[in-house]
Design an enzyme around this catalytic site. Sequence first.
Site, PDB file in Angstrom:
ATOM      1  N   SER A 130       0.877  -1.263   0.356  1.00 23.93           N
ATOM      2  CA  SER A 130      -0.070  -0.175   0.067  1.00 23.93           C
ATOM      3  C   SER A 130       0.857   1.215  -0.037  1.00 23.93           C
ATOM      4  CB  SER A 130      -0.882  -0.042   1.137  1.00 23.93           C
ATOM      5  OG  SER A 130      -1.629   1.263   1.437  1.00 23.93           O
ATOM      6  N   TYR A 157      -2.651  -0.103   9.904  1.00 21.92           N
ATOM      7  CA  TYR A 157      -3.080  -0.683   8.383  1.00 21.92           C
ATOM      8  C   TYR A 157      -1.549  -0.471   8.003  1.00 21.92           C
ATOM      9  CZ  TYR A 157      -3.974  -1.135   3.681  1.00 21.92           C
ATOM     10  OH  TYR A 157      -3.866  -1.597   2.290  1.00 21.92           O
TER      11      TYR A 157
END
Length: 325
Positions: A130, A157
């Site tokens: 990501s 995350y």
Amino acid sequence: MMGSPILVTGAAGFIGMHTAERLLDRGETVIGVDNFNDYYDPRLKAARAARLERRPGFRMVRADIADSAAMKALVVDNGVERIVHLAAQAGVRYSIQNPFAYERSNLAGHLSLLEAARHGGVRHLVYASSSSVYGDRPISGDGFKESDPAVAPVSLYAATKRSCELMSQSYAALYGFPQSGLRFFTVYGPWGRPDMAYYSFSRKIAAGEPIEVYGEGRMSRDFTYIDDIVDGIVGVLDHPPAHGAHEIYNIGDNQPVGLMEMISTLEGALGVKAEKIMRPMQPGDVTSTYADIDKLHALTGYRPRYPLKAGLERFVEWWRAFETG
């Protein structure tokens, strides 16, 4: 069909479904795995899965990627030689509310796939990372480069995604099987995730409800249309690094767009003006993202094909049909 099956994890997810479709389109055999969790409406996941299950050459397995024995058996028993690992617990804000979901899906799940690949003799493991690993940093030059430091995550995350990259680095060095990590930049498009801003905004704008604009509207994102993302995934899958090597690639649009401009473009696609409520930045969010894609271009010739206006128009067309169908 082309050789051994490809395992696509998270196949009932947004990126997973589109990736599986592209692989099937070119004659591959695909085994999909998904646990169909309820992070968002499972009916959308079921609809994606049903779309895939109508295709010859596809089989869906309902399983949890953190079940290491199940993943090992799936890879070994089916002779899987290539894996596209897209399953994960997504969402920056949800990681603050439910951190242990990220421990299981992102950390234990990634480790399960690494172990399955090691025991199964996998030739190439491609996995989702990501842009969030870059942290909250100012835009400069031509964007965030893969060689830039990724040592200051501002959400759990992001921390789990960077941890996955480090685990993959160690397994490539220890066991030799090539791996490629893909840092995705704000993926959008048809069949997308309802928790993403463009999707939730569409629902509210169409219903005449106000939308909450975080960061006072000053944020910007490198919005990347799903077909461009899949171009990058499949391109990388076809170009494995050398034995024992681990490479990381940005996949983005290379054209960051301000949040207010995105909303204006979405209003145009919907034909409705939004009532906006300005809110401060939420914990875990970053101000801007911007992908330098030179490394991916050098490997695969990757160039994004869909500007935001065209991509949002395609999304709205799909969304209206899906919501009313």
